[in-house]
Design a protein around this motif. Structure first.
Motif, PDB file in Angstrom:
ATOM      1  N   VAL A  37       0.989  -1.154  -0.070  1.00 14.11           N
ATOM      2  CA  VAL A  37       0.073  -0.096   0.003  1.00 14.11           C
ATOM      3  C   VAL A  37       0.899   1.303  -0.089  1.00 14.11           C
ATOM      4  N   LEU A  38       1.871   1.140   0.788  1.00 12.89           N
ATOM      5  CA  LEU A  38       2.988   2.333   0.777  1.00 12.89           C
ATOM      6  C   LEU A  38       3.569   2.659  -0.656  1.00 12.89           C
ATOM      7  N   LEU A  39       3.785   1.475  -1.233  1.00 12.39           N
ATOM      8  CA  LEU A  39       4.427   1.593  -2.402  1.00 12.39           C
ATOM      9  C   LEU A  39       3.385   2.351  -3.357  1.00 12.39           C
ATOM     10  N   ALA A  40       2.189   1.769  -3.302  1.00 14.94           N
ATOM     11  CA  ALA A  40       1.103   2.295  -4.162  1.00 14.94           C
ATOM     12  C   ALA A  40       0.919   3.687  -4.024  1.00 14.94           C
ATOM     13  N   PHE A  41       0.663   3.981  -2.996  1.00 17.82           N
ATOM     14  CA  PHE A  41       0.713   5.510  -2.364  1.00 17.82           C
ATOM     15  C   PHE A  41       1.814   6.333  -2.993  1.00 17.82           C
ATOM     16  N   GLN A  42       3.112   6.054  -2.834  1.00 19.36           N
ATOM     17  CA  GLN A  42       4.065   6.781  -3.526  1.00 19.36           C
ATOM     18  C   GLN A  42       3.979   6.687  -4.971  1.00 19.36           C
ATOM     19  N   ARG A  43       3.486   5.708  -5.554  1.00 22.39           N
ATOM     20  CA  ARG A  43       3.461   5.884  -6.990  1.00 22.39           C
ATOM     21  C   ARG A  43       2.190   6.829  -7.395  1.00 22.39           C
ATOM     22  N   ALA A  44       1.180   6.630  -6.760  1.00 27.71           N
ATOM     23  CA  ALA A  44       0.014   7.486  -6.920  1.00 27.71           C
ATOM     24  C   ALA A  44       0.447   9.226  -6.870  1.00 27.71           C
ATOM     25  N   MET A  45       1.327   9.414  -5.786  1.00 25.31           N
ATOM     26  CA  MET A  45       1.586  10.860  -5.525  1.00 25.31           C
ATOM     27  C   MET A  45       2.330  11.221  -6.584  1.00 25.31           C
ATOM     28  N   ALA A  46       3.318  10.452  -7.152  1.00 24.02           N
ATOM     29  CA  ALA A  46       4.170  10.518  -8.392  1.00 24.02           C
ATOM     30  C   ALA A  46       3.286  11.135  -9.567  1.00 24.02           C
ATOM     31  N   GLU A  47       2.369  10.135  -9.735  1.00 27.60           N
ATOM     32  CA  GLU A  47       1.478  10.206 -10.848  1.00 27.60           C
ATOM     33  C   GLU A  47       0.713  11.574 -10.759  1.00 27.60           C
ATOM     34  N   LEU A  48       0.331  11.941  -9.723  1.00 23.29           N
ATOM     35  CA  LEU A  48      -0.561  13.151  -9.614  1.00 23.29           C
ATOM     36  C   LEU A  48       0.240  14.168  -9.714  1.00 23.29           C
ATOM     37  N   ALA A  49       1.692  14.136  -9.450  1.00 19.37           N
ATOM     38  CA  ALA A  49       2.860  15.350  -9.730  1.00 19.37           C
ATOM     39  C   ALA A  49       2.415  16.270  -8.546  1.00 19.37           C
ATOM     40  N   LEU A  50       2.072  15.605  -7.259  1.00 22.06           N
ATOM     41  CA  LEU A  50       1.815  16.696  -6.107  1.00 22.06           C
ATOM     42  C   LEU A  50       2.991  17.011  -5.494  1.00 22.06           C
ATOM     43  N   PRO A  51       3.414  18.333  -5.403  1.00 20.03           N
ATOM     44  CA  PRO A  51       4.727  18.545  -4.505  1.00 20.03           C
ATOM     45  C   PRO A  51       4.508  18.017  -3.008  1.00 20.03           C
ATOM     46  N   PRO A  52       5.508  17.235  -2.619  1.00 17.63           N
ATOM     47  CA  PRO A  52       5.349  16.765  -1.172  1.00 17.63           C
ATOM     48  C   PRO A  52       4.926  17.715   0.031  1.00 17.63           C
ATOM     49  N   GLU A  53       5.493  18.889  -0.433  1.00 12.15           N
ATOM     50  CA  GLU A  53       5.181  19.847   0.601  1.00 12.15           C
ATOM     51  C   GLU A  53       3.578  20.307   0.614  1.00 12.15           C
ATOM     52  N   LYS A  54       2.864  19.992  -0.462  1.00 13.76           N
ATOM     53  CA  LYS A  54       1.408  20.194  -0.486  1.00 13.76           C
ATOM     54  C   LYS A  54       0.564  19.035  -0.264  1.00 13.76           C
ATOM     55  N   VAL A  55       1.224  17.957   0.419  1.00 14.83           N
ATOM     56  CA  VAL A  55       0.504  16.796   0.671  1.00 14.83           C
ATOM     57  C   VAL A  55       0.404  16.496   2.212  1.00 14.83           C
ATOM     58  N   ALA A  56      -0.490  16.286   3.117  1.00 19.87           N
ATOM     59  CA  ALA A  56      -0.417  15.712   4.363  1.00 19.87           C
ATOM     60  C   ALA A  56      -1.270  14.559   4.608  1.00 19.87           C
ATOM     61  N   VAL A  57      -0.482  13.729   5.138  1.00 16.18           N
ATOM     62  CA  VAL A  57      -0.898  12.379   5.490  1.00 16.18           C
ATOM     63  C   VAL A  57      -1.358  12.212   6.927  1.00 16.18           C
ATOM     64  N   VAL A  58      -2.584  11.867   7.404  1.00 20.82           N
ATOM     65  CA  VAL A  58      -3.078  11.932   8.718  1.00 20.82           C
ATOM     66  C   VAL A  58      -3.486  10.441   9.048  1.00 20.82           C
ATOM     67  N   SER A  59      -3.324  10.088  10.281  1.00 18.13           N
ATOM     68  CA  SER A  59      -3.833   8.888  10.637  1.00 18.13           C
ATOM     69  C   SER A  59      -4.045   8.660  11.966  1.00 18.13           C
ATOM     70  N   GLY A  60      -4.309   7.685  12.529  1.00 21.50           N
ATOM     71  CA  GLY A  60      -4.641   7.371  13.825  1.00 21.50           C
ATOM     72  C   GLY A  60      -3.609   6.484  14.368  1.00 21.50           C
ATOM     73  N   ILE A  61      -4.279   5.197  15.002  1.00 20.07           N
ATOM     74  CA  ILE A  61      -3.207   4.354  15.681  1.00 20.07           C
ATOM     75  C   ILE A  61      -3.418   3.021  14.993  1.00 20.07           C
ATOM     76  N   GLY A  62      -2.390   2.307  15.041  1.00 21.10           N
ATOM     77  CA  GLY A  62      -2.568   0.913  14.370  1.00 21.10           C
ATOM     78  C   GLY A  62      -1.276   0.538  13.581  1.00 21.10           C
ATOM     79  N   CYS A  63      -1.240  -0.708  12.991  1.00 18.09           N
ATOM     80  CA  CYS A  63       0.027  -0.885  12.005  1.00 18.09           C
ATOM     81  C   CYS A  63      -0.064  -0.180  10.890  1.00 18.09           C
ATOM     82  N   SER A  64      -1.408   0.090  10.388  1.00 16.91           N
ATOM     83  CA  SER A  64      -1.768   0.575   9.258  1.00 16.91           C
ATOM     84  C   SER A  64      -1.362   2.398   9.283  1.00 16.91           C
ATOM     85  N   SER A  65      -1.672   2.610  10.424  1.00 16.70           N
ATOM     86  CA  SER A  65      -1.473   3.991  10.795  1.00 16.70           C
ATOM     87  C   SER A  65      -0.111   4.915  10.762  1.00 16.70           C
ATOM     88  N   ARG A  66       0.959   3.638  10.754  1.00 18.40           N
ATOM     89  CA  ARG A  66       2.106   4.237  10.867  1.00 18.40           C
ATOM     90  C   ARG A  66       2.717   4.749   9.196  1.00 18.40           C
TER      91      ARG A  66
END
Ligand SMILES: Cc1ncc(C[n+]2csc(CCOP(=O)(O)OP(=O)(O)O)c2C)c(N)n1
Ligand code: SF4
Ligand SMILES: [Mg+2]
Length: 283
Positions: A37-66
């Motif tokens: 999922v992490l790899l897919a996410f990174q590829r998706a951001m690159a495809e969208l060409a979103l500057p990293p400083e224009k993206v925020a990833v917010v999570s809760g708690i759990g393995c997935s939330s890391r």
């Protein structure tokens, strides 16, 4: 009400998936679906060409939330079940950011279940990805809201006996604009679904089936080759989508529903003076 994405895609630069990767090495178990999922996410951001400083990833708690720790964007690793509340506040204060919310089935559907309903209802322009392994992975394998009722484990002998809830049906009934499902077993599909979810204005809900190989070893074999495309083509008709979902066995992947309801995007308080706010708290 706003019908266009509240963040820009006017890319003047290209990016690689590695541009979204932090220098922290994931501590997930080898074979955990969340690596994909992490790899897919990174590829998706690159495809969208979103500057990293224009993206925020917010999570809760759990393995997935890391996930925020492993991405080279803004991130907030919040408290259990509260990721959507945090993300809603962030998106309203900073509409220029693309806000992705990452959760697990325990975090997002149990303690965070109430927030899920109201985030769909409000339709703020957020992308909500839930890594569903049908278990509380981080706390060593308790049944979650999506666990099969007959899943037999030492912690729930004979199974919990409780019917699982259907996140996509609940998202539909609550007003989400985009509803889809994918699997960590297919990184390309997972990445494409994340791209589509981000591109769709309003609240996008993406269920990602992502196995917990440690506490659900049955998913290693049981989920192999089980995924196929939704027999129902993408629709904007909620009653058609609802009828389809009533018979869904949970393993069909793709975009099921995409609507054009205007998203909640209040005008930001640009004239708010932080010094005045601070004073209010001091009083
Ligand atoms: C308020 C609160 N209650 C309970 C916990 C304990 N806790 C931490 S992670 C977790 C479950 C996570 O399950 P899930 O969201 O499915 O994530 P996974 O680990 O499976 O990816 C729980 C109950 C906590 N940290 N905070
Ligand atoms: S316990 Fe399960 S969900 Fe957590 S990292 Fe290990 S395999 Fe993944
Ligand atoms: Mg889980």
């Amino acid at each position: 009400m706003n019908l266009v994405p509240t963040h820009g895609f006017e890319a003047d630069q290209t990016y690689q998936p590695a541009d979204y990767k932090s220098d922290i090495k994931p501590v997930w178990c080898p074979g955990c679906g969340d690596h994909a999922v992490l790899l897919a996410f990174q590829r998706a951001m690159a495809e969208l060409a979103l500057p990293p400083e224009k993206v925020a990833v917010v999570s809760g708690i759990g393995c997935s939330s890391r996930i925020p720790a492993y991405t080279n964007t803004y991130g907030f690793h919040g408290v259990h079940g509260r990721s959507l509340a945090l993300a809603t506040g962030l998106k309203i204060a900073r509409p220029d950011l693309t806000v992705i919310v990452a959760s697990g089935d325990g975090d997002g559907f149990s303690i965070g279940g109430n927030h899920f309903l109201h985030a769909c209802r409000r339709n703020v322009d957020l992308t909500y990805i839930v890594m569903d392994n049908r278990i509380y992975g981080m706390t060593k394998g308790q049944p979650s809201p999506t666990t099969e009722p007959d899943w037999d484990t030492a912690i729930a002998p004979g199974g919990s006996g409780v019917s699982p809830f259907h996140p996509m049906l609940i998202a539909l009934a609550s007003g989400a604009n985009f509803i889809g499902r994918t699997s960590s077993a297919n990184v390309a599909h997972c990445g494409r679904m994340i791209v589509e979810a981000v591109r769709t204005p309003g609240f996008s809900f993406l269920q990602i089936l992502s196995p917990c190989v440690t506490f659900r070893p049955d998913q290693r074999e049981g989920w192999k080759g089980i995924f196929r495309d939704h027999p129902q083509p993408e629709t904007d008709d909620p009653s058609l989508a609802a009828r389809y979902l009533m018979d869904d066995d949970g393993f069909n992947i793709g975009i099921l529903y995409r609507a054009t309801r205007g998203c909640y995007a209040p005008a930001p308080h640009r004239d708010l003076d932080p010094a005045l706010l601070e004073k209010e708290f001091e009083a």
